[in-house]
Design an enzyme around this catalytic site. Structure first.
Site, mmCIF file in Angstrom:
data_model
loop_
_atom_site.group_PDB
_atom_site.id
_atom_site.type_symbol
_atom_site.label_atom_id
_atom_site.label_comp_id
_atom_site.label_asym_id
_atom_site.label_seq_id
_atom_site.Cartn_x
_atom_site.Cartn_y
_atom_site.Cartn_z
ATOM 1 C CD GLU A 12 43.621 48.150 36.693
ATOM 2 O OE1 GLU A 12 42.529 48.092 37.303
ATOM 3 O OE2 GLU A 12 44.713 47.967 37.237
ATOM 4 C CG ASP A 22 47.364 47.507 35.744
ATOM 5 O OD1 ASP A 22 46.798 48.589 35.782
ATOM 6 O OD2 ASP A 22 46.960 46.471 36.318
ATOM 7 C CD GLU A 36 50.787 47.842 40.042
ATOM 8 O OE1 GLU A 36 51.033 48.095 41.234
ATOM 9 O OE2 GLU A 36 50.063 46.909 39.697
ATOM 10 C CB THR A 86 52.682 44.445 32.065
ATOM 11 O OG1 THR A 86 52.985 43.066 31.768
ATOM 12 C CG2 THR A 86 53.903 45.293 31.770
ATOM 13 C CG ASN A 87 47.382 42.064 35.398
ATOM 14 O OD1 ASN A 87 47.047 41.236 34.550
ATOM 15 N ND2 ASN A 87 47.053 41.936 36.675
ATOM 16 C CD1 TRP A 139 51.722 44.607 48.157
ATOM 17 C CD2 TRP A 139 52.704 44.137 46.199
ATOM 18 N NE1 TRP A 139 51.346 45.571 47.252
ATOM 19 C CE2 TRP A 139 51.924 45.306 46.050
ATOM 20 C CE3 TRP A 139 53.418 43.652 45.093
ATOM 21 C CZ2 TRP A 139 51.833 46.004 44.834
ATOM 22 C CZ3 TRP A 139 53.322 44.353 43.882
ATOM 23 C CH2 TRP A 139 52.534 45.513 43.772
ATOM 24 N N GLY A 163 59.164 40.359 47.306
ATOM 25 C CA GLY A 163 57.959 39.759 47.855
ATOM 26 C C GLY A 163 57.586 40.274 49.234
ATOM 27 N NE ARG A 209 48.377 33.516 39.155
ATOM 28 C CZ ARG A 209 48.558 34.699 38.572
ATOM 29 N NH1 ARG A 209 49.686 34.956 37.916
ATOM 30 N NH2 ARG A 209 47.649 35.628 38.666
#
Ligand SMILES: *[C@@H]1O[C@H](CO)[C@@H](O)[C@H](O)[C@H]1NC(C)=O
Length: 289
Positions: free
Chosen positions: A100, A102, A104, A118-119, A194, A198, A277
């Protein structure tokens, strides 16, 4: 008319015909797939609009599947108070190990900036978010959002300015999307749990319906039909024709400088810099590119 000038006239006409046949037509290239009438193709196929109200969003997808392409779309996003809304525009394959790419767009209160998220997923694995503010108001007019996807790289661009590159690092063990055909999808939906600050800012339904618009679709792409790519034949007969130049396109120095500028001034989140993370170390591709 001399023979050579009539040949020239013929070539000019042929060029115009080729250009015209690849011009955007939403009826020809896309299906509105959900939203019960909230997605509309207008102006003889020149324009597509998606809308969202309290009971539903809407979405569309490409008729074709593509395995590599240079794909441009112009979007004009939900204006005014768009907080809580998300306009997703992406390429995706199917199945558990999907790929994928992305874009968004996360809405915001009037006057507050959208986030462009983006991803990249490969073999079902994503977690590669990079987010940006934009250097213009994306609701005031149409802007071009492009994905260059060839066997060596994926480049995300906004009005021709590259903002992100994901290189093929397959040889280093980082899976790269390269053998699953993808369709183009877009949807407008409510994500106020979300999306904005957030999830703190909820969708204000008194502003509904929310509408996003699309035009100017252009794809230089390899169409995948019945297990075959439209490019293999073309690529072997005309290896260096300008129409398939994108298949080996790289970022030139101007592009690299533009991308640095965009990342330095407008990037607001980069997974590669999120050490919290990834306590056991940031993903491998971050150190390679
Ligand atoms: C909304 O506006 C706030 C304040 O300017 C900003 O921090 C945030 O990135 C914007 N976008 C979203 C989707 O929250």
């Amino acid at each position: 008319m001399t023979r050579s000038s009539s040949v020239l006239v013929f070539l000019a006409i042929a060029t115009v015909l080729v250009a015209a046949s690849s011009a955007a037509n939403f009826y020809q290239d896309f299906d509105v797939t959900w939203g019960d009438g909230r997605g509309k193709i207008l102006n003889n196929g020149d324009l597509l609009t998606l809308s969202l109200d309290k009971s539903s969003g809407s979405g569309f997808q490409s008729k074709n599947e593509y395995l590599f392409g240079k794909i441009d779309m112009q979007l004009k996003l939900v204006p005014g108070n768009s907080a809580g809304t998300v306009t997703a525009y992406y390429l995706s394959s199917k199945g558990a190990n999907w790929d994928e790419i992305d874009f968004e767009f996360l809405g915001n209160l009037s006057g507050d900036p959208y986030i462009l998220h983006t991803n990249v997923f490969s073999q079902g694995k994503g977690n590669r978010e990079q987010q940006f503010h934009l250097w213009f108001d994306p609701t005031a007019d149409f802007h071009t959002y492009s994905i260059l996807w060839n066997p060596q790289r994926i480049i995300f661009s906004v009005d021709g300015t590259p903002i992100r590159e994901f290189k093929n690092m397959d040889s280093n063990g980082v899976a790269f999307p390269k053998n699953q055909p993808m369709r183009i999808y877009s949807s407008l939906w409510n994500a106020d749990d979300w999306a904005t600050k957030g999830g703190l800012v909820k969708t204000d339904w008194s502003n509904a319906p929310f509408t996003a618009s699309y035009r100017g679709f252009n794809a230089n792409a390899c169409v995948w039909t019945n297990g075959k790519s439209s490019c293999s034949a073309a690529a072997s007969t005309t290896p260096d024709s300008s129409s398939s130049q994108w298949l080996s396109e790289e970022m030139d120095t101007t592009g690299q400088e533009r991308m640095k500028w965009a990342q330095k001034n407008y990037m607001i989140y980069n997974y590669c810099a999120d050490n919290k993370r990834f306590p056991q170390g940031i993903p491998q591709e971050c150190n390679l590119s």
